[in-house]
Design a protein around this motif. Structure first.
Motif, PDB file in Angstrom:
ATOM      1  N   SER A  61      -2.866  -5.483  -3.940  1.00 17.98           N
ATOM      2  CA  SER A  61      -3.054  -3.992  -3.618  1.00 17.98           C
ATOM      3  C   SER A  61      -4.208  -3.600  -4.210  1.00 17.98           C
ATOM      4  O   SER A  61      -4.812  -4.395  -4.985  1.00 17.98           O
ATOM      5  N   LEU A  62      -4.939  -2.474  -3.774  1.00 16.81           N
ATOM      6  CA  LEU A  62      -5.903  -1.638  -4.380  1.00 16.81           C
ATOM      7  C   LEU A  62      -5.563  -0.644  -5.166  1.00 16.81           C
ATOM      8  O   LEU A  62      -4.929   0.542  -4.138  1.00 16.81           O
ATOM      9  N   VAL A  63      -5.679  -0.076  -6.452  1.00 18.39           N
ATOM     10  CA  VAL A  63      -5.048   0.857  -7.182  1.00 18.39           C
ATOM     11  C   VAL A  63      -6.328   1.499  -7.899  1.00 18.39           C
ATOM     12  O   VAL A  63      -7.245   0.894  -8.389  1.00 18.39           O
ATOM     13  N   PRO A  64      -6.385   2.957  -8.119  1.00 19.84           N
ATOM     14  CA  PRO A  64      -7.331   3.414  -9.172  1.00 19.84           C
ATOM     15  C   PRO A  64      -7.211   3.055 -10.459  1.00 19.84           C
ATOM     16  O   PRO A  64      -6.081   2.669 -10.789  1.00 19.84           O
ATOM     17  N   GLU A  65      -8.305   2.779 -11.017  1.00 23.69           N
ATOM     18  CA  GLU A  65      -8.127   2.314 -12.269  1.00 23.69           C
ATOM     19  C   GLU A  65      -7.497   2.987 -13.314  1.00 23.69           C
ATOM     20  O   GLU A  65      -6.684   2.563 -14.284  1.00 23.69           O
TER      21      GLU A  65
ATOM     22  N   LEU B  93       1.021  -1.276   0.056  1.00 25.66           N
ATOM     23  CA  LEU B  93       0.033  -0.092   0.010  1.00 25.66           C
ATOM     24  C   LEU B  93       0.947   1.354  -0.029  1.00 25.66           C
ATOM     25  O   LEU B  93       2.111   1.211   0.306  1.00 25.66           O
ATOM     26  N   LEU B  94       0.227   2.376  -0.348  1.00 24.13           N
ATOM     27  CA  LEU B  94       0.853   3.709  -0.238  1.00 24.13           C
ATOM     28  C   LEU B  94       1.016   3.997   1.189  1.00 24.13           C
ATOM     29  O   LEU B  94       0.411   3.402   2.142  1.00 24.13           O
ATOM     30  N   SER B  95       1.946   5.036   1.411  1.00 19.67           N
ATOM     31  CA  SER B  95       2.347   5.478   2.831  1.00 19.67           C
ATOM     32  C   SER B  95       1.071   6.183   3.373  1.00 19.67           C
ATOM     33  O   SER B  95       0.339   6.750   2.509  1.00 19.67           O
ATOM     34  N   ALA B  96       0.969   6.388   4.680  1.00 15.44           N
ATOM     35  CA  ALA B  96      -0.419   6.821   5.228  1.00 15.44           C
ATOM     36  C   ALA B  96      -0.445   8.327   4.786  1.00 15.44           C
ATOM     37  O   ALA B  96      -1.831   8.789   5.032  1.00 15.44           O
ATOM     38  N   GLU B  97       0.465   9.122   4.589  1.00 13.15           N
ATOM     39  CA  GLU B  97       0.301  10.556   4.248  1.00 13.15           C
ATOM     40  C   GLU B  97      -0.565  10.647   2.822  1.00 13.15           C
ATOM     41  O   GLU B  97      -0.950  11.574   2.540  1.00 13.15           O
ATOM     42  N   HIS B  98      -0.377   9.731   1.812  1.00 18.77           N
ATOM     43  CA  HIS B  98      -1.217   9.745   0.707  1.00 18.77           C
ATOM     44  C   HIS B  98      -2.857   9.432   0.916  1.00 18.77           C
ATOM     45  O   HIS B  98      -3.235   8.437   1.708  1.00 18.77           O
ATOM     46  N   CYS B  99      -3.668  10.038   0.391  1.00 19.57           N
ATOM     47  CA  CYS B  99      -5.075  10.044   0.500  1.00 19.57           C
ATOM     48  C   CYS B  99      -5.671   8.497   0.064  1.00 19.57           C
ATOM     49  O   CYS B  99      -6.769   8.234   0.376  1.00 19.57           O
ATOM     50  N   LEU B 100      -4.759   7.946  -0.978  1.00 19.34           N
ATOM     51  CA  LEU B 100      -5.426   6.762  -1.510  1.00 19.34           C
ATOM     52  C   LEU B 100      -5.214   5.609  -0.509  1.00 19.34           C
ATOM     53  O   LEU B 100      -6.003   4.912  -0.318  1.00 19.34           O
ATOM     54  N   SER B 101      -4.228   5.748   0.606  1.00 19.60           N
ATOM     55  CA  SER B 101      -4.216   4.948   1.614  1.00 19.60           C
ATOM     56  C   SER B 101      -5.489   4.896   2.680  1.00 19.60           C
ATOM     57  O   SER B 101      -5.774   4.007   3.223  1.00 19.60           O
ATOM     58  N   ASP B 102      -6.142   6.094   2.594  1.00 26.26           N
ATOM     59  CA  ASP B 102      -7.332   6.266   3.504  1.00 26.26           C
ATOM     60  C   ASP B 102      -8.404   5.611   2.908  1.00 26.26           C
ATOM     61  O   ASP B 102      -9.085   4.932   3.444  1.00 26.26           O
ATOM     62  N   ALA B 103      -8.362   5.836   1.494  1.00 25.54           N
ATOM     63  CA  ALA B 103      -9.536   4.854   0.857  1.00 25.54           C
ATOM     64  C   ALA B 103      -9.635   3.739   0.662  1.00 25.54           C
ATOM     65  O   ALA B 103     -10.429   2.904   1.096  1.00 25.54           O
ATOM     66  N   VAL B 104      -8.365   2.951   0.598  1.00 22.30           N
ATOM     67  CA  VAL B 104      -7.976   1.668   0.866  1.00 22.30           C
ATOM     68  C   VAL B 104      -8.415   1.263   2.482  1.00 22.30           C
ATOM     69  O   VAL B 104      -8.957   0.067   2.393  1.00 22.30           O
ATOM     70  N   GLY B 105      -7.868   1.822   3.381  1.00 21.85           N
ATOM     71  CA  GLY B 105      -8.164   1.686   4.676  1.00 21.85           C
ATOM     72  C   GLY B 105      -9.523   1.634   4.746  1.00 21.85           C
ATOM     73  O   GLY B 105     -10.128   0.677   5.559  1.00 21.85           O
ATOM     74  N   SER B 106     -10.374   2.497   4.270  1.00 22.43           N
ATOM     75  CA  SER B 106     -11.926   2.603   4.662  1.00 22.43           C
ATOM     76  C   SER B 106     -12.531   1.506   3.965  1.00 22.43           C
ATOM     77  O   SER B 106     -13.614   0.775   4.437  1.00 22.43           O
ATOM     78  N   PHE B 107     -12.122   0.971   2.735  1.00 25.07           N
ATOM     79  CA  PHE B 107     -12.633  -0.096   2.234  1.00 25.07           C
ATOM     80  C   PHE B 107     -12.468  -1.491   3.045  1.00 25.07           C
ATOM     81  O   PHE B 107     -13.311  -2.202   3.192  1.00 25.07           O
ATOM     82  N   CYS B 108     -11.271  -1.507   3.413  1.00 24.54           N
ATOM     83  CA  CYS B 108     -10.783  -2.779   4.261  1.00 24.54           C
ATOM     84  C   CYS B 108     -11.809  -2.924   5.635  1.00 24.54           C
ATOM     85  O   CYS B 108     -12.369  -3.941   5.879  1.00 24.54           O
TER      86      CYS B 108
END
Length: 210
Positions: free
Chosen positions: A206-210, A161-176
């Protein structure tokens, strides 16, 4: 001259802007707050000046963009813009969401391209598009030939996953969290390209944007 002006301002405010010692002079609590307000005033003045002096053909556009979007979206946009506005200038600033919200608020950038959700009620937001999060797998993974994969099916797989400071990390965390999925053996990196490389080497899914 500057010292006299500062002293005059402190006298007008009735509070010190600086804490003075024998070795240094630093902003006081009041001084720090005053500087924040002063920067906002300066940014408003700069925007007003730009509004009357900038031309759509020769002006400067300052764009901020998060790293998970910038290398995929901006090249095409900048090329198209340059083709129709050859004399205009564009500057690009790649930062994390929090930094770009501050930069946009303070007038450091004119436009910030971010990912939802964005908690910035003081900024105007325009929705550009939506994209799915896709599951990234090594090509020889047992789930790679499945058209759909449930969250339960990837339970127990290590994740990159991306490091915590990246917003994508929050999106993946919310999904999980929504799927009660507990990632194991998480590796953290700073670039989507690195996620792809580590995924191809079998380090994890991993989970990544399309």
């Amino acid at each position: 001259t500057l010292s006299r002006r500062v002293q005059g301002l402190e006298s007008e405010l009735g509070q010190p802007l600086f804490e003075r010692t024998s070795r240094a002079m630093v902003l006081s609590h009041v001084g720090t707050k005053f500087v924040e307000r002063a920067r906002l005033v300066v940014s408003v003045l700069e925007e007003a000046a730009a509004e009357f002096t900038d031309s759509a053909e020769t002006g400067l556009v300052r764009i901020g963009c998060i790293p998970t979007i910038a290398p995929y979206l901006l090249p095409g946009l900048l090329s198209a813009f340059a083709a129709t506005h050859a004399s205009a200038q564009v500057s690009v600033r790649e930062e994390t969401t929090e930094s770009l919200i501050s930069a946009c608020r303070d007038g450091v950038v004119d436009i910030a391209i971010l990912a939802d959700p964005v908690a910035a009620p003081h900024l105007e937001r325009i929705k550009l598009y939506e994209e799915e999060l896709l599951l990234l797998l090594p090509i020889d993974h047992e789930l790679a030939d499945h058209k759909t994969v449930s969250a339960a099916a990837i339970e127990g797989n290590p994740m990159v996953l991306l490091s915590a400071e990246h917003c994508l990390s929050d999106a993946v965390g919310s999904f999980c969290n929504d799927q009660t999925l507990q990632p194991m053996g998480v590796e953290r990196v700073h670039q989507l390209a690195m996620i792809q490389e580590l995924g191809s080497l079998g380090h994890g899914v991993s989970l990544v944007p399309e």
